[in-house]
Motif scaffolding. Structure first.
Motif, short mmCIF file in Angstrom:
data_model
loop_
_atom_site.label_atom_id
_atom_site.label_comp_id
_atom_site.label_asym_id
_atom_site.label_seq_id
_atom_site.Cartn_x
_atom_site.Cartn_y
_atom_site.Cartn_z
N MET A 1 115.00 111.89 62.83
CA MET A 1 114.02 112.86 62.45
C MET A 1 114.15 113.13 60.97
O MET A 1 115.21 113.46 60.48
CB MET A 1 114.28 114.16 63.21
N LEU B 1 109.25 120.02 62.89
CA LEU B 1 110.71 119.99 62.88
C LEU B 1 111.28 121.39 62.75
O LEU B 1 112.16 121.78 63.51
CB LEU B 1 111.22 119.11 61.74
N ARG C 1 110.95 123.45 65.91
CA ARG C 1 111.93 123.06 66.93
C ARG C 1 113.32 123.60 66.59
O ARG C 1 114.03 124.09 67.47
CB ARG C 1 111.98 121.54 67.08
N VAL C 2 113.69 123.53 65.33
CA VAL C 2 114.99 124.05 64.90
C VAL C 2 115.05 125.55 65.13
O VAL C 2 116.06 126.08 65.62
CB VAL C 2 115.27 123.68 63.43
N ARG D 1 115.34 126.29 68.90
CA ARG D 1 116.69 125.97 69.39
C ARG D 1 117.71 126.99 68.91
O ARG D 1 118.62 127.36 69.66
CB ARG D 1 117.08 124.56 68.96
N TYR E 1 122.59 120.38 72.21
CA TYR E 1 121.50 119.95 71.33
C TYR E 1 121.93 118.80 70.43
O TYR E 1 121.17 117.87 70.19
CB TYR E 1 120.99 121.12 70.48
N VAL E 2 123.15 118.84 69.94
CA VAL E 2 123.65 117.75 69.08
C VAL E 2 123.75 116.45 69.87
O VAL E 2 123.33 115.39 69.39
CB VAL E 2 125.00 118.13 68.46
N TRP F 1 120.35 115.03 70.47
CA TRP F 1 119.83 114.45 69.23
C TRP F 1 120.46 113.08 68.97
O TRP F 1 119.77 112.13 68.61
CB TRP F 1 120.12 115.40 68.07
N LEU F 2 121.78 112.98 69.20
CA LEU F 2 122.45 111.69 69.01
C LEU F 2 121.96 110.65 70.01
O LEU F 2 121.85 109.47 69.67
CB LEU F 2 123.97 111.86 69.13
N ARG F 3 121.69 111.07 71.25
CA ARG F 3 121.17 110.14 72.25
C ARG F 3 119.82 109.57 71.82
O ARG F 3 119.54 108.39 72.00
CB ARG F 3 121.02 110.82 73.60
N GLY F 4 119.00 110.39 71.20
CA GLY F 4 117.69 109.93 70.74
C GLY F 4 117.79 108.97 69.57
O GLY F 4 116.92 108.14 69.35
N ARG F 5 118.88 109.05 68.80
CA ARG F 5 119.06 108.16 67.65
C ARG F 5 119.74 106.85 68.01
O ARG F 5 119.69 105.90 67.26
CB ARG F 5 119.87 108.86 66.57
#
Length: 69
Positions: A1, A8, A11-12, A15, A46-47, A50-54
């Motif tokens: 992202m 963005l 969403r931040v 969250r 959440y972290v 986010w890492l799974r999506g990257r």
């Protein structure tokens, strides 16, 4: 992202509000130490999402979605 991605900051913000709300609820029900734990685990969730999506997609065994031959 990227920082220029549309939505963005919304969403931040959402969250961050969820983390604060979880911490406040845990503070009311459980106490200050547990509230910090709940807020920290929420941030960690959440972290990790986010890492799974990257992460690059892994190839399945056998080359198809069912994992067969």
């Amino acid at each position: 992202m990227s920082p220029d991605a549309p939505g963005l900051w919304a969403r931040v913000l959402v969250r961050a509000l969820v983390v604060v709300a979880a911490g406040v609820m845990a503070l009311g029900f459980l106490g200050p130490g547990e509230a910090v734990l709940v807020a920290g685990l929420t941030v960690l969730t959440y972290v990790l999402l986010w890492l799974r999506g990257r992460a690059p997609a892994r190839a399945t065994r056998g080359g198809n979605a069912e994992g067969g031959d």
